[in-house]
Design an enzyme around this catalytic site. Sequence first.
Site, PDB file in Angstrom:
ATOM      1  N   CYS A  83      30.209 -32.805 -48.728  1.00  0.00           N
ATOM      2  CA  CYS A  83      31.385 -32.005 -49.079  1.00  0.00           C
ATOM      3  C   CYS A  83      31.009 -30.583 -49.498  1.00  0.00           C
ATOM      4  O   CYS A  83      31.888 -29.740 -49.662  1.00  0.00           O
ATOM      5  CB  CYS A  83      32.173 -32.696 -50.181  1.00  0.00           C
ATOM      6  SG  CYS A  83      32.321 -34.477 -49.927  1.00  0.00           S
ATOM      7  N   LYS A 330      42.497 -30.699 -53.748  1.00  0.00           N
ATOM      8  CA  LYS A 330      43.561 -31.661 -54.004  1.00  0.00           C
ATOM      9  C   LYS A 330      44.830 -31.391 -53.187  1.00  0.00           C
ATOM     10  O   LYS A 330      45.446 -32.319 -52.660  1.00  0.00           O
ATOM     11  CB  LYS A 330      43.890 -31.623 -55.510  1.00  0.00           C
ATOM     12  CG  LYS A 330      45.086 -32.429 -55.949  1.00  0.00           C
ATOM     13  CD  LYS A 330      44.855 -33.899 -55.691  1.00  0.00           C
ATOM     14  CE  LYS A 330      46.142 -34.681 -55.614  1.00  0.00           C
ATOM     15  NZ  LYS A 330      46.796 -34.570 -54.296  1.00  0.00           N
ATOM     16  N   HIS A 334      40.872 -30.646 -47.959  1.00  0.00           N
ATOM     17  CA  HIS A 334      39.406 -30.692 -48.050  1.00  0.00           C
ATOM     18  C   HIS A 334      38.776 -31.079 -46.707  1.00  0.00           C
ATOM     19  O   HIS A 334      38.313 -32.197 -46.522  1.00  0.00           O
ATOM     20  CB  HIS A 334      39.018 -31.691 -49.162  1.00  0.00           C
ATOM     21  CG  HIS A 334      37.554 -31.869 -49.369  1.00  0.00           C
ATOM     22  ND1 HIS A 334      36.617 -30.894 -49.103  1.00  0.00           N
ATOM     23  CD2 HIS A 334      36.836 -32.940 -49.824  1.00  0.00           C
ATOM     24  CE1 HIS A 334      35.411 -31.357 -49.393  1.00  0.00           C
ATOM     25  NE2 HIS A 334      35.511 -32.586 -49.816  1.00  0.00           N
TER      26      HIS A 334
END
Lengths: 386, 386
Positions: A83, A330, A334
């Site tokens: 990520c 959020k 993402h």
Amino acid sequence: MSKVAVIGVGSSRFGRRDDALLQELAFESVKEALIDAGITQKDIGLSVVGSVGTREYELQPAVPVNDYVGLAEKGPIRVEAACATGSAAVFTAHNAISSGAVDIAIAIGVEKMNEVDVQTSTAAGGRGGSYLWEFHMLGTSFAAYYAMFARAHMTKFGTTEEELGLVAVKNHKYAAMNPKAFFQKEIRIEDALKSRVVCSPLKLYDCCPITDGSASVILASEEKVRELGVKDPIWIEGIGFGADSGNLPRRDDYVGLPAARSAAQMAFKHAKAEPKDIDVATVHDCFTIAEIMAYEDVGFCAKGEGGKLIKEGQTYIGGKIPINIDGGLKAKGHPLGATGCAMIYELTRQLRGQCGNRQVPLHNNMALAHNVGGHGYSAYVTVLRA
Amino acid sequence: MSKVAVIGVGSSRFGRRDDALLQELAFESVKEALIDAGITQKDIGLSVVGSVGTREYELQPAVPVNDYVGLAEKGPIRVEAACATGSAAVFTAHNAISSGAVDIAIAIGVEKMNEVDVQTSTAAGGRGGSYLWEFHMLGTSFAAYYAMFARAHMTKFGTTEEELGLVAVKNHKYAAMNPKAFFQKEIRIEDALKSRVVCSPLKLYDCCPITDGSASVILASEEKVRELGVKDPIWIEGIGFGADSGNLPRRDDYVGLPAARSAAQMAFKHAKAEPKDIDVATVHDCFTIAEIMAYEDVGFCAKGEGGKLIKEGQTYIGGKIPINIDGGLKAKGHPLGATGCAMIYELTRQLRGQCGNRQVPLHNNMALAHNVGGHGYSAYVTVLRA
């Protein structure tokens, strides 16, 4: 070590993007970044593509991306750090400039995730830990790791489910003001608290969405910034990185991420700055608990006081330290490889004063991006200055 | 730009390595490199893992690798550049040092390919081109691209199937003298010429094998080299890179790789050197035609004269320019992520005079590694000096 500045940024619209191929998605942000920088592909010395390659045939995502965006002759490298992939791409592009290898480089972060089923995506996060014990035997998915962090934080510091939900409320509020964000609607704390449980104590509104998107960052050497006459360079004052075991039993505690703490310390040291100098930040809120841990790991508050910080509204515009004013992972979304670049996109525009009704007040002209790989097995913190 | 030296190298045995997990394979080379450098994991500032991740669940191969080899806290990045992945890792580690971010870095190249069926592996190479036209409609696999290069080279320059086969004969000869090589037997030119056709004009002995293996390279800044009192640093005088379209119709010709030519020019420019200064080289012989094109692209002979160079035996020890004295990709093996690091492993040992009965005579104490990604969509050329 030559100084490096951001001279152009671009971002695609984040969301479910069945309308675009991976390379088309990349081009949306590359084109915007080139226009923003006032240069063309021929000015670029190196293209670094950041992409996890979540789809099974994406062994070499950089090849079709560079080909399509007009950078085929500039792109011999793709990086991945789960990520934190986008930040790893910025780090790699930055070092290629500061080492003198090239004078302009682009970091292209891109990911198409919606064609992969959610089980595969969340399992991928789980595989980063101990494959045999955590993933295979216990079935620990990505959400499960952060659920454990949340439970530990609640137990140790009294953090509440409401405080977690308030992070989602804030980030949805700002996403609704950001046309590039995935989610375009505000939510109330009651919505968050009554949403269905994904992995207790995390509920649906505690989790970021599976997202398609891209973001690009063009960097240049100090000399090149002068030569091009860039009016509003955003200087990279420090990039810190950290890493850690993916195996939870090897960690000392579960209420923060040591990799992120190391990254923040390194970044502040390079930037000769402190948390109080930062005007605006983007932090890695893949789950709401991650944003609360980030407040603490970066040093915006003391360990254990992250829940209080959001409850007091200190991370809204007008608060002590506005955080994730783009909607965050959020609610903005993402897309793994894009996220780190999208953070620099947002902060560059904030430091230039281009964020309209989402603009934060600037005091020190400094911003910070905090980007985590997986459940804390890597992290990057970048400090920018206008 | 601080100077950077190789201070330690290691390599696993290449081959079919069902006996070792990916991370165990990596550890074989990391351990050897650490012992070679006389340092431990705690001395390393950054670990860069180079791995294509050929197996479908290897989305984040760096995490288990760094965890297992004792570098969990040093490894926030994995790089990929198809078959040039190992060189991309060295480039990334090098730039992190020359930019001043760290003073010691390790590039760990590793790949396990034998668990993937050969169709998937060769299709992956094909997907690097035009997915729709070349791969999907025409079924162009990886071998097919190089078969087209071979046919073009034969047509334009009169290169023969025998000359292709002679590359295999040479590389098998040296692999048989290298205990780390996959193939441990010499072959005769008749064996090569009568081996079964894979993709005409390429036959079985024109193709490198699907291989498991790892190689690691430890780099340090000039200051650190002095501080550690390294006796035999091997200096990186230049790293050049190039890239190109993966779509063949976008290329001007099919008898060489523009990316490799650009990379060689950049490397020689940085190193202030010429092809005639090089004592020994490793070049990217994924197929025998690739070695012949490499002779020409690097400048060891004129364009079109590569076939003559091998026919005259000029690339054997004692010839004008000894090449692939470790057995090359062709016979030592080609574990994608490891290959670029394995080239630096071999050349470092050659420049130190550690290669026993495979040792080349040293005149200028300079060596060159040429590593290509896919069918020429990326390339790295590295020039080393003792």
